[in-house]
Motif scaffolding. Structure first.
Motif, short mmCIF file in Angstrom:
data_model
loop_
_atom_site.label_atom_id
_atom_site.label_comp_id
_atom_site.label_asym_id
_atom_site.label_seq_id
_atom_site.Cartn_x
_atom_site.Cartn_y
_atom_site.Cartn_z
N VAL A 6 40.48 25.43 37.65
CA VAL A 6 40.17 25.75 36.25
C VAL A 6 39.48 24.58 35.57
O VAL A 6 38.46 24.76 34.89
N ARG A 9 35.93 24.47 36.61
CA ARG A 9 35.12 25.51 35.97
C ARG A 9 34.80 25.14 34.52
O ARG A 9 33.69 25.40 34.05
N PRO A 80 47.44 32.04 36.36
CA PRO A 80 46.30 32.92 36.08
C PRO A 80 46.54 33.97 34.99
O PRO A 80 45.60 34.35 34.29
N TRP A 113 43.61 35.84 33.60
CA TRP A 113 42.94 36.38 34.78
C TRP A 113 41.46 36.02 34.82
O TRP A 113 40.60 36.85 35.08
N GLY A 114 41.15 34.76 34.52
CA GLY A 114 39.79 34.25 34.63
C GLY A 114 38.88 34.51 33.44
O GLY A 114 37.73 34.10 33.44
#
Length: 179
Positions: A6, A9, A80, A113-114
């Motif tokens: 994470v 990202r 997540p 969840w992203g």
């Protein structure tokens, strides 16, 4: 391991923004989200739609083109289904008068969840307001514009364009006020 992914990202998204591509932010939001920038200025406000968020990023790029976001720290907690991210980012941009705009931004994000469900952005609004005042003094009227909201993004583009008669007269060298 999940927290490192994470954080990577988040850093990659800021790198994309530095390269002039803020679309990953828009693509990364959930179908229901809140994007809040605190203060009372042209970049403040709360947005809940991709259209409003895109307009906000376009304005940010027009007001502070070439802004560099240096990610100083990324903290990740949770899993997540309920991830919390806190960032500390140093911002730097040149202004038309030759001065520099520098600030520290703190962001709190929630990811599920992203997909980003919440972004809360805090920075020294007095420093930002002074920079926006310098932009306005240099003739950048948008620096004192009202914040972009979901309502502003919902106005159809045709409603913001001049009527065909006015545009035609202006194209022929006449004033849009000549009616």
């Amino acid at each position: 391991m999940y927290h490192r992914i994470v954080a990577g990202r988040v850093r990659a998204t800021f790198a994309a923004i530095n390269a002039g591509d803020w679309e990953p932010v828009i693509a990364g939001v959930a179908s229901t989200f809140t994007y809040r920038f605190y203060g009372e200025h042209a970049l403040s406000g709360e947005r809940h739609t991709p259209a409003a968020l895109r307009l906000w990023w376009q304005r940010a790029e027009r007001l502070l083109p070439g802004t560099n976001f240096q990610v100083d720290d990324v903290l990740v907690a949770g899993w997540p289904w309920s991830t919390r991210v806190a960032t500390r980012v140093t911002v730097d941009a040149g202004l038309p008068d030759g001065s520099r705009y520098g600030n520290v931004v703190m962001q709190f994000m929630r990811i599920r969840w992203g997909k980003i469900t919440e972004v809360r952005t805090l920075e020294d609004t007095a420093v930002l307001t002074r920079a926006l005042d310098r932009l306005a003094a240099a003739g950048v009227a948008e620096a004192h514009a009202a914040p972009i909201t979901d309502m502003a993004a919902a106005v159809p583009a045709a409603a913001t364009r001049p009527t065909p008669g006015r545009a035609a007269r202006a194209d022929l060298g006449g004033s849009a006020l000549d009616e």
